[in-house]
Design a protein around this motif. Structure first.
Motif, PDB file in Angstrom:
ATOM      1  N   TYR A 292       0.832  -1.207   0.000  1.00 44.24           N
ATOM      2  CA  TYR A 292       0.000   0.000   0.000  1.00 44.24           C
ATOM      3  C   TYR A 292       0.868   1.259   0.000  1.00 44.24           C
ATOM      4  O   TYR A 292       0.548   2.253  -0.674  1.00 44.24           O
ATOM      5  CB  TYR A 292      -0.919   0.017   1.221  1.00 44.24           C
ATOM      6  CG  TYR A 292      -1.887  -1.152   1.302  1.00 44.24           C
ATOM      7  CD1 TYR A 292      -2.174  -1.931   0.180  1.00 44.24           C
ATOM      8  CD2 TYR A 292      -2.494  -1.487   2.507  1.00 44.24           C
ATOM      9  CE1 TYR A 292      -3.046  -3.000   0.263  1.00 44.24           C
ATOM     10  CE2 TYR A 292      -3.376  -2.557   2.600  1.00 44.24           C
ATOM     11  CZ  TYR A 292      -3.643  -3.312   1.473  1.00 44.24           C
ATOM     12  OH  TYR A 292      -4.501  -4.377   1.558  1.00 44.24           O
TER      13      TYR A 292
ATOM     14  N   ALA B 147      -6.045   2.730  -7.563  1.00 42.57           N
ATOM     15  CA  ALA B 147      -5.876   1.417  -6.943  1.00 42.57           C
ATOM     16  C   ALA B 147      -6.136   0.289  -7.938  1.00 42.57           C
ATOM     17  O   ALA B 147      -5.375  -0.694  -7.994  1.00 42.57           O
ATOM     18  CB  ALA B 147      -6.811   1.291  -5.737  1.00 42.57           C
TER      19      ALA B 147
ATOM     20  N   TYR C 120      -7.226  -2.045   0.893  1.00 40.45           N
ATOM     21  CA  TYR C 120      -6.439  -0.803   0.725  1.00 40.45           C
ATOM     22  C   TYR C 120      -7.319   0.428   0.934  1.00 40.45           C
ATOM     23  O   TYR C 120      -6.926   1.378   1.624  1.00 40.45           O
ATOM     24  CB  TYR C 120      -5.809  -0.754  -0.667  1.00 40.45           C
ATOM     25  CG  TYR C 120      -5.254   0.609  -1.012  1.00 40.45           C
ATOM     26  CD1 TYR C 120      -4.118   1.103  -0.387  1.00 40.45           C
ATOM     27  CD2 TYR C 120      -5.909   1.422  -1.950  1.00 40.45           C
ATOM     28  CE1 TYR C 120      -3.627   2.364  -0.688  1.00 40.45           C
ATOM     29  CE2 TYR C 120      -5.423   2.684  -2.253  1.00 40.45           C
ATOM     30  CZ  TYR C 120      -4.280   3.151  -1.619  1.00 40.45           C
ATOM     31  OH  TYR C 120      -3.811   4.404  -1.906  1.00 40.45           O
TER      32      TYR C 120
END
Length: 710
Positions: A100, A149, A164
């Motif tokens: 992340y 993402a 995330y």
């Protein structure tokens, strides 16, 4: 160990407590003393063995716990202390969290594959909003985060997208202050932090930034030495860049944004405004305006002939109006972002009704009648305000245009609330969020035609805020009764005399200092605008200013102004105005070509800026030429001379001789043994693979690109 002893909800609360922005929460800081005084005595048996400093820290922790428990979420302080003790044992981050963090520093801005797919994604966002409610800023940020993402997981490395997004949400919530109005006063960075910091290496006034794939072309202009004065050459340069953007197939729109010049970097006479330029004190100016005064000064030093002066001033005026005529023909959306004083004699550049106009609390425009090289107000801007507001709840009171054209400037300074009320601006964004809003515009400008303009309006609407009440409403009734009902100037004067209050007296006293024929001409001009099409209104405005410069009144004012330049005090009360002058003269046609042939034209050129404008890598501040550089870290001024060709710091100007060790202006660390030390962590580079001191990533290739910025 932590996972086993504490529930996920406990860990979330404890982490939120740790990450809370105590220093920037004004509510907590203001009430800290009261909280400390009101806390019960610490009865912990171990507290007696603590030092004074440890006791103070413990009391501060108890105060924070009291505040957080009351305003955020309650928790057991003793459990928190156990959690902190166990957590202090070093534990390596999970592989997922590491991934992340890599995502968060990934350089999406230079990933052409990501950028190429973004327009279709943004177009989908626009379509969703057209079919339902508009998104707020939080929703737009969320959707953009999702897009990054999904792309990162698909094209870089696989991650758990849902986890995330939850991770980023928890971190964001933890950093939110308790005060619901904190966004109005926290993080008050000036919009200069948001300014496009580009070095002007080729010494041009205008510089552009094009989108890597498709999107807005950002056009900025900067000439801090001269206060961004608008010369003939600079207007041509600005026009050329707008033409390029209009003809560029990759450019969906344009962003026009001046780099505001601080008054400390150039000379502005704050005592008088007789040159017609914007005058401010200790603030920011988008531009001091058209180069009338500078041109006149150059003519005086080279040629005393009146014809040369008039022809040279006309050349400046013509360059400006030709530029404006081009903007009328633009097909692509232009967003103007002006975060400083707007010059009254060049207001169309910022406030033309065809633009999407973004302003903030530092924006203002001085209207009203004042003697200058071009005293006639922007008639076309004023004449189009009423029809633009006709179908809104904020229709203009009768006579507003006339009032703004003839009133003393101190009564009609238009700040952000008044500019919005008049329909001269569209979006108000607080200074602290302006950089964010511009980034949003750049992102949404990637939306393809025909929905580009809609996308820009949607993102700006998400940032739009209430600017406060407008001051025009204070005199709305008086404006209606006087300026709104008068058919002649004499009737208007009689109505003001009859009103007989401080406001009306101030207007009448102001007119006593001005040429009667000029006031009458502007009164007739404003009246005539309501029945003319836009092109003719603009031509009338140009003609009135052109003819003013050929009157005896202008000649007398000009001579009086020159006396002040020679050291004498300017006193317009001593001028005997030409009371026999004809008002009709202002409206007569003239042959521009014949006038050009009769006299030479002197063109003023702005002073050259430094060829390299240094940008501080820490603060983003510019070290503009001609101004003694001041280090933003130490406050030390520059050392202007160096010896032995020693290198100078671009911010402080301090030099380093060959015998001296390099000293970082941020950390104070010295370069030891001739090695190159990192100014952040102080470590020397001992191998070819450079390591970023912020992200810790290594440079895997032979390029010198930063892994964060590219």
């Amino acid at each position: 160990m932590v996972d086993q002893q504490f529930t996920p909800s406990q860990r979330q609360v404890f982490d939120s407590f740790n990450e809370y922005p105590w220093a920037s929460d004004g509510v907590f800081q203001a009430g800290l003393d009261n909280i400390l005084q009101g806390l019960p005595k610490d009865t912990d048996v171990g507290s007696s063995s603590l030092t004074k400093t440890e006791l103070e820290n413990r009391q501060l922790l108890r105060a924070k716990h009291f505040f957080f428990t009351r305003f955020r979420q309650p928790f057991d302080l003793n459990e928190y202390l156990k959690y902190e003790k166990i957590k202090s044992v070093p534990v390596e981050e999970s592989l997922a969290i590491k991934a992340y963090r890599r995502l968060e520093v990934y350089n999406f801005e230079n990933d052409t594959k990501f950028l190429s797919g973004l327009p279709s994604v943004i177009h989908g966002w626009v379509k969703k909003q057209q079919n339902g409610n508009n998104w707020d800023k939080a929703k737009m940020d969320e959707e953009y985060l999702k897009a990054k993402a999904f792309y990162y997981s698909a094209c870089v490395e696989s991650i758990d997208i849902v986890d995330y997004l939850a991770w980023t949400k928890d971190r964001k919530e933890a950093s939110q202050p308790a005060c619901p109005f904190a966004h109005m006063w926290q993080n008050k960075k000036g919009s200069e932090d948001a300014t496009e910091n580009r070095s002007n290496n080729d010494n041009t006034f205008v510089f552009t930034e094009e989108s890597k794939v498709t999107g807005a072309t950002t056009i900025s202009f900067s000439g801090p030495k001269s206060g961004n004065v608008l010369t003939i050459d600079r207007l041509k340069e600005l026009n050329n860049e707008l033409v390029k953007a209009e003809n560029n197939n990759r450019a969906t729109s344009s962003i026009l944004r001046p780099i505001a010049a601080f008054t400390s970097t150039f000379t502005i006479n704050s005592a008088n405004i007789s040159n017609g330029q914007t005058t401010i004190k200790d603030g920011k100016s988008a531009s001091v305006g058209l180069a009338f005064a500078e041109t006149a000064e150059k003519v005086e030093s080279s040629d005393k002939m009146q014809d040369t002066l008039l022809a040279s001033l006309d050349a400046v005026s013509n360059a400006y109006y030709n530029f404006i005529l081009f903007t009328f023909q633009q097909q692509k959306t232009t967003v103007t972002v002006f975060d400083a004083a707007i010059p009254s004699n060049a207001s169309y550049i910022a406030l033309w009704h065809g633009f999407v106009r973004v302003i903030n609390e530092n924006t203002f425009l001085d209207m009203g009648l004042q003697l200058s090289y071009a005293p006639v107000p922007p008639l076309l801007l004023l004449s189009l305000c009423r029809p633009r507001l006709a179908n809104t709840k904020q229709s203009l009171p009768p006579g507003t245009e006339m009032y703004l054209a003839l009133a003393p400037p101190e009564l009609v300074r238009l700040r952000a609330p008044e500019l919005l009320r008049m329909g001269l601006a569209d979006i108000f964004v607080p200074d602290a969020r302006l950089s964010e809003a511009v980034d949003g515009v750049k992102r949404m400008s990637m939306c393809p035609k025909p929905d580009t303009a809609t996308a820009l309006q949607l993102v700006l609407a998400a940032y739009h805020s209430y600017p406060g009440p407008d001051r025009l409403g204070v005199w709305e009734t008086e404006i209606k009764e006087t300026f709104g009902n008068a058919k002649t100037l004499e009737e208007l004067k009689n109505k003001l005399k009859k009103l007989d209050n401080k406001w009306s007296k101030k207007i009448l006293d102001h007119w006593k200092l001005l040429p009667p024929t000029l006031i009458e001409a502007i009164f007739k001009g404003v009246k005539a605008c309501s029945e003319m099409d836009p092109a003719k209104v603009l031509d009338l405005e140009r003609r009135l200013n052109h003819q003013w410069r050929r009157t005896k009144d202008f000649e007398q004012w000009y001579q009086t102004k020159n006396k002040k330049a020679e050291g004498e005090k300017e006193d317009v009360t001593a001028i005997e105005w030409d009371n026999e002058g004809s008002v009709d003269f202002y409206f007569t046609e003239y042959d521009e070509e014949d006038e050009k042939a009769e006299a030479n034209v002197v063109i003023y050129e702005a002073p050259k800026e430094d060829e390299v404008v240094a940008i501080c890598p820490i603060t983003g501040q510019r070290s503009d030429g001609g101004v003694e550089a001041v280090c933003p870290i130490t406050g030390h001024t520059s050392i202007m001379s160096t010896t032995n060709g020693a290198d100078k710091c671009p911010i402080t100007g301090q030099s380093m001789s060959n015998k001296e060790k390099a000293v970082c202006p941020v950390t104070g660390q010295k370069e030891e043994n001739g090695s190159s030390g990192c100014p952040v962590n102080g470590k020397n580079i001992l191998n070819p693979a450079a390591v970023c001191p912020v992200s810790g990533q290594k440079e895997e290739t032979k390029t010198s690109d930063c892994p964060m910025t590219g």
